[in-house]
Design a protein around this motif. Structure first.
Motif, PDB file in Angstrom:
ATOM      1  N   UNK A  41       0.834  -1.137  -0.056  1.00 22.25           N
ATOM      2  CA  UNK A  41       0.009  -0.002  -0.033  1.00 22.25           C
ATOM      3  C   UNK A  41       0.999   1.352   0.152  1.00 22.25           C
ATOM      4  N   UNK A  42       2.137   1.254   0.761  1.00 18.78           N
ATOM      5  CA  UNK A  42       2.920   2.151   0.806  1.00 18.78           C
ATOM      6  C   UNK A  42       3.479   2.549  -0.615  1.00 18.78           C
ATOM      7  N   UNK A  43       3.770   1.506  -1.352  1.00 19.13           N
ATOM      8  CA  UNK A  43       4.520   1.721  -2.771  1.00 19.13           C
ATOM      9  C   UNK A  43       3.510   2.240  -3.658  1.00 19.13           C
ATOM     10  N   UNK A  44       2.143   1.953  -3.447  1.00 20.18           N
ATOM     11  CA  UNK A  44       1.255   2.091  -4.437  1.00 20.18           C
ATOM     12  C   UNK A  44       0.850   3.609  -4.263  1.00 20.18           C
ATOM     13  N   UNK A  45       0.846   4.210  -2.930  1.00 17.28           N
ATOM     14  CA  UNK A  45       0.721   5.548  -2.547  1.00 17.28           C
ATOM     15  C   UNK A  45       1.732   6.303  -3.169  1.00 17.28           C
ATOM     16  N   UNK A  46       2.887   5.847  -2.924  1.00 15.80           N
ATOM     17  CA  UNK A  46       4.230   6.708  -3.518  1.00 15.80           C
ATOM     18  C   UNK A  46       3.967   6.777  -4.974  1.00 15.80           C
ATOM     19  N   UNK A  47       3.478   5.707  -5.643  1.00 17.55           N
ATOM     20  CA  UNK A  47       3.446   5.553  -7.322  1.00 17.55           C
ATOM     21  C   UNK A  47       2.369   6.800  -7.464  1.00 17.55           C
ATOM     22  N   UNK A  48       1.262   6.826  -6.690  1.00 17.62           N
ATOM     23  CA  UNK A  48       0.353   7.686  -7.192  1.00 17.62           C
ATOM     24  C   UNK A  48       0.785   8.954  -7.062  1.00 17.62           C
ATOM     25  N   UNK A  51       3.266   9.539 -10.055  1.00 19.57           N
ATOM     26  CA  UNK A  51       3.096   9.080 -11.360  1.00 19.57           C
ATOM     27  C   UNK A  51       1.495   9.952 -11.710  1.00 19.57           C
ATOM     28  N   UNK A  52       0.604  10.106 -10.640  1.00 18.86           N
ATOM     29  CA  UNK A  52      -0.863  10.221 -10.690  1.00 18.86           C
ATOM     30  C   UNK A  52      -1.171  11.789 -10.090  1.00 18.86           C
ATOM     31  N   UNK A  53      -0.266  12.446  -9.754  1.00 22.40           N
ATOM     32  CA  UNK A  53      -0.620  13.817  -9.081  1.00 22.40           C
ATOM     33  C   UNK A  53      -1.276  13.579  -7.834  1.00 22.40           C
ATOM     34  N   UNK A  54      -1.415  12.327  -6.823  1.00 26.64           N
ATOM     35  CA  UNK A  54      -1.795  12.495  -5.720  1.00 26.64           C
ATOM     36  C   UNK A  54      -1.174  13.522  -4.658  1.00 26.64           C
ATOM     37  N   UNK A  55      -1.930  14.292  -4.099  1.00 25.51           N
ATOM     38  CA  UNK A  55      -1.093  15.144  -3.145  1.00 25.51           C
ATOM     39  C   UNK A  55      -0.792  14.168  -1.765  1.00 25.51           C
TER      40      UNK A  55
END
Length: 97
Positions: A41-48, A51-55
């Motif tokens: 989940x941490x890796x997913x959040x970091x990727x978002x 790459x996807x503009x998640x603040x």
């Protein structure tokens, strides 16, 4: 379970934070389809974030990660924890004995 989002509700109400932050970009169904470990989940959040503009989640990151790991983490079944037993090895039976 929340009828509208489909998220698993918790007593702390963290599911509402997850609903508000995570469903801005995708459906809550994606969480249950992509179960992973806390590190996943941490890796997913970091990727978002990258790459996807998640603040950045700031102070919300820990409670969100706690919620995701508890309710949408990888669940290991007790039978998967047991070691597989090696096949029983017996000497070959000799002909005529």
């Amino acid at each position: 379970m929340d009828a509208e989002s489909g998220l698993i509700s918790d007593e702390a109400g963290t599911w509402k934070t997850v609903r508000d932050r995570c469903t801005e970009c995708h459906s809550a169904t994606l969480l249950s389809q992509n179960r992973t470990s806390r590190d996943g989940w941490i890796r997913t959040i970091r990727r978002m974030e990258k790459d996807e503009g998640l603040e950045p989640l700031g102070d919300l990151e820990k409670p969100i990660l706690d919620y995701l790991a508890a309710h949408y983490g990888v669940q290991v079944k007790p039978t998967e924890l047991r070691r597989r037993r090696a096949p029983l090895r017996q000497p070959p039976v000799a002909d005529g004995e």
